[in-house]
Write a protein that holds these residues in place. Sequence first.
Motif, short mmCIF file in Angstrom:
data_model
loop_
_atom_site.label_atom_id
_atom_site.label_comp_id
_atom_site.label_asym_id
_atom_site.label_seq_id
_atom_site.Cartn_x
_atom_site.Cartn_y
_atom_site.Cartn_z
N THR A 291 1.69 84.60 25.51
CA THR A 291 1.34 82.34 25.76
C THR A 291 2.53 81.72 24.50
O THR A 291 2.57 82.50 23.78
CB THR A 291 0.24 81.40 25.16
OG1 THR A 291 -0.10 81.26 24.11
CG2 THR A 291 -0.90 82.06 26.26
N MET A 292 3.20 80.64 24.74
CA MET A 292 3.66 80.30 23.43
C MET A 292 3.03 80.18 22.54
O MET A 292 4.21 80.42 21.31
CB MET A 292 4.84 79.08 24.07
CG MET A 292 5.94 78.64 23.35
SD MET A 292 7.06 80.20 23.20
CE MET A 292 8.05 78.84 22.25
N ALA B 209 3.62 83.19 20.56
CA ALA B 209 5.22 83.93 20.48
C ALA B 209 5.24 84.65 19.05
O ALA B 209 5.76 85.56 19.21
CB ALA B 209 5.64 83.19 20.74
N TYR C 78 8.74 85.01 18.18
CA TYR C 78 9.50 85.84 19.78
C TYR C 78 9.43 84.27 20.27
O TYR C 78 9.36 83.92 21.52
CB TYR C 78 8.17 86.19 20.62
CG TYR C 78 8.47 87.42 19.91
CD1 TYR C 78 9.55 88.65 20.98
CD2 TYR C 78 7.39 88.40 19.41
CE1 TYR C 78 8.77 89.88 20.47
CE2 TYR C 78 7.68 89.55 18.73
CZ TYR C 78 8.61 90.00 19.51
OH TYR C 78 8.37 91.56 18.75
N ALA C 79 9.40 82.78 19.46
CA ALA C 79 9.86 81.30 19.84
C ALA C 79 10.86 80.55 20.64
O ALA C 79 10.85 79.80 21.17
CB ALA C 79 9.13 80.58 18.76
N VAL D 121 13.61 80.78 23.84
CA VAL D 121 12.83 80.61 24.05
C VAL D 121 13.60 81.02 25.69
O VAL D 121 14.82 80.92 25.46
CB VAL D 121 12.05 78.67 25.54
CG1 VAL D 121 11.95 78.71 26.96
CG2 VAL D 121 10.84 78.60 24.48
N PHE E 280 10.88 84.48 23.74
CA PHE E 280 9.65 84.75 24.69
C PHE E 280 10.17 84.12 26.31
O PHE E 280 11.00 83.07 26.44
CB PHE E 280 8.85 83.16 24.39
CG PHE E 280 7.62 83.13 25.64
CD1 PHE E 280 7.20 83.90 24.95
CD2 PHE E 280 7.96 82.36 26.03
CE1 PHE E 280 6.16 83.45 25.92
CE2 PHE E 280 7.06 81.21 27.05
CZ PHE E 280 5.56 82.45 27.05
N ALA F 117 10.03 82.47 29.16
CA ALA F 117 9.35 81.51 29.76
C ALA F 117 8.88 82.30 31.75
O ALA F 117 9.54 82.42 31.98
CB ALA F 117 9.74 80.30 29.74
N MET G 111 4.89 76.78 29.55
CA MET G 111 4.91 77.77 28.64
C MET G 111 3.32 78.48 28.52
O MET G 111 3.32 79.14 27.04
CB MET G 111 4.72 77.05 27.55
CG MET G 111 6.18 76.20 27.35
SD MET G 111 7.56 77.33 27.00
CE MET G 111 9.34 76.67 27.21
N GLY H 2 4.02 83.33 29.89
CA GLY H 2 5.46 84.72 29.36
C GLY H 2 5.61 85.29 29.19
O GLY H 2 4.48 85.82 29.80
N LYS I 150 6.89 87.72 25.81
CA LYS I 150 7.57 88.09 24.88
C LYS I 150 8.24 89.18 25.13
O LYS I 150 8.17 90.14 25.60
CB LYS I 150 6.98 89.12 23.59
CG LYS I 150 5.59 88.22 23.00
CD LYS I 150 5.05 88.95 21.87
CE LYS I 150 4.07 87.69 21.05
NZ LYS I 150 3.41 88.90 19.82
#
Length: 139
Positions: free
Chosen positions: A76-77, A80, A83-84, A86, A103, A105, A130, A133, A135
């Motif tokens: 999930t975000m 993350a 890995y944020a 998007v 990440f 999505a 979000m 998703g 990584k």
Amino acid sequence: MKIKKKLLATVLLGCVLSGSALADKVTYDKAVADSKAYQDSLPHYENERSGLGPDETGGENSANKMGKWVKLGSSTMLNAGQYASVLAPSATGKSCLKGEKGFIASTRSKCVQWNSGGSFCYKYETSLSMDNGFKAECR
């Protein structure tokens, strides 16, 4: 008053005559000759036309190598972390710089217009989710 007019006329006549003397007609041959003289005055470098030398190519250990986005695992975000960044849902397999993290999505579709009998959907609305998703890393 007459003295001012004579003085002004003399100054204007002087400007007109000096301007015409400075305004020389430029021909193509003269422009090429001036350009050649300018180019001859510039320093010449060994690699100016032959491309990069061996010390400029970067070799095998240089940074900024290209790779492709690879999905690592679902997430999930909120989880993350590093890995944020998007990425688009279609990012898998696209070009990137090796070592980047992101990440990917997921998408969710919702029907916004059914046919009159309600048996199939005419129009879908797609949005990024979000909540879940993947990584991804560039390898």
